[in-house]
Motif scaffolding. Sequence first.
Motif, mmCIF file in Angstrom:
data_model
loop_
_atom_site.group_PDB
_atom_site.id
_atom_site.type_symbol
_atom_site.label_atom_id
_atom_site.label_comp_id
_atom_site.label_asym_id
_atom_site.label_seq_id
_atom_site.Cartn_x
_atom_site.Cartn_y
_atom_site.Cartn_z
ATOM 1 N N GLY A 143 2.283 3.556 -5.273
ATOM 2 C CA GLY A 143 2.323 4.296 -6.212
ATOM 3 C C GLY A 143 1.181 4.435 -7.219
ATOM 4 O O GLY A 143 1.003 4.709 -8.282
ATOM 5 N N HIS A 144 0.064 4.707 -6.247
ATOM 6 C CA HIS A 144 -1.205 4.857 -6.930
ATOM 7 C C HIS A 144 -1.336 6.004 -7.933
ATOM 8 O O HIS A 144 -0.450 7.099 -7.432
ATOM 9 N N ALA A 145 -2.027 5.916 -9.051
ATOM 10 C CA ALA A 145 -2.210 7.150 -9.829
ATOM 11 C C ALA A 145 -2.860 8.258 -9.409
ATOM 12 O O ALA A 145 -2.974 9.193 -9.861
ATOM 13 N N SER B 13 -4.646 12.137 -4.732
ATOM 14 C CA SER B 13 -4.963 12.267 -3.408
ATOM 15 C C SER B 13 -4.922 10.770 -2.662
ATOM 16 O O SER B 13 -4.793 9.792 -3.616
ATOM 17 N N HIS B 14 -4.732 10.820 -1.591
ATOM 18 C CA HIS B 14 -4.332 9.732 -0.560
ATOM 19 C C HIS B 14 -5.807 9.326 -0.043
ATOM 20 O O HIS B 14 -6.579 10.351 0.258
ATOM 21 N N ARG B 15 -5.944 8.051 0.291
ATOM 22 C CA ARG B 15 -7.099 7.737 0.863
ATOM 23 C C ARG B 15 -6.736 7.084 2.450
ATOM 24 O O ARG B 15 -5.785 6.070 2.415
ATOM 25 N N ALA C 28 -2.610 5.803 7.678
ATOM 26 C CA ALA C 28 -2.049 5.576 6.522
ATOM 27 C C ALA C 28 -2.812 5.417 5.355
ATOM 28 O O ALA C 28 -3.789 5.127 5.452
ATOM 29 N N CYS C 29 -2.337 5.784 4.184
ATOM 30 C CA CYS C 29 -3.159 5.709 2.828
ATOM 31 C C CYS C 29 -3.260 4.431 2.613
ATOM 32 O O CYS C 29 -2.167 3.522 2.516
ATOM 33 N N THR C 30 -4.487 3.808 2.247
ATOM 34 C CA THR C 30 -4.788 2.673 1.744
ATOM 35 C C THR C 30 -4.758 2.102 0.289
ATOM 36 O O THR C 30 -5.175 1.023 -0.033
ATOM 37 N N LEU D 275 0.834 -1.321 -0.018
ATOM 38 C CA LEU D 275 -0.148 -0.005 -0.133
ATOM 39 C C LEU D 275 0.977 1.284 0.049
ATOM 40 O O LEU D 275 2.173 1.203 0.241
ATOM 41 N N CYS D 276 0.324 2.314 -0.477
ATOM 42 C CA CYS D 276 1.071 3.630 -0.561
ATOM 43 C C CYS D 276 1.786 4.014 1.114
ATOM 44 O O CYS D 276 2.689 4.202 1.213
ATOM 45 N N GLY D 277 0.820 3.770 1.994
ATOM 46 C CA GLY D 277 1.321 4.100 3.351
ATOM 47 C C GLY D 277 1.562 5.544 3.499
ATOM 48 O O GLY D 277 2.028 5.577 4.907
ATOM 49 N N HIS D 278 1.284 6.339 2.834
ATOM 50 C CA HIS D 278 1.419 7.737 2.827
ATOM 51 C C HIS D 278 0.570 8.165 4.348
ATOM 52 O O HIS D 278 -0.532 7.770 4.436
ATOM 53 N N ARG D 279 1.475 8.762 5.098
ATOM 54 C CA ARG D 279 0.757 9.162 6.298
ATOM 55 C C ARG D 279 -0.086 10.502 6.411
ATOM 56 O O ARG D 279 0.777 11.608 5.737
HETATM 57 ZN ZN LIG Z 1 -1.459 7.418 -1.080
#
Ligand SMILES: [Zn+2]
Length: 76
Positions: free
Chosen positions: A67-69, A72-74, A61-63, A51-55
Motif C-alpha cells: 500500500g505504498h504511497a 510508481s512501483h520499485r 515484484a515491487c519491493t 511488500l507491495c509485490g506488484h509484478r
Molecule cells: Zn508497488
Amino acid sequence: MSKVDAMRALKDARLAEQRKAVVAAGGARPAPAATARVATPAPAEVDTEGLCGHRNMGGRACTRATGHAEKSHRYG
Ligand SMILES: [Zn+2]
C-alpha cells in the motif's frame, strides 16, 4: 468341524478383516494430513510479505511496502 464352528470361523475371519480395514483406515488417516502439511508449498511470494509485490512485465515484484504511497512501483 461342525456347522456352528464353521460359522464361527467365518465370523471371526470377517471380524479380522474389518479390524484390518479399521487399522488401515486409522493408519492412513494421519498420513494425508502429514503429506498435506508438507505439500502445502510456501508461496513463491513469501519473501514479498509486507511488500507491495506488484509484478512488472518482467515478472519482478515491487519491493516497496504494501500500500505504498508512491505511485510508481520499485522493482528489484
Ligand atoms: Zn508497488
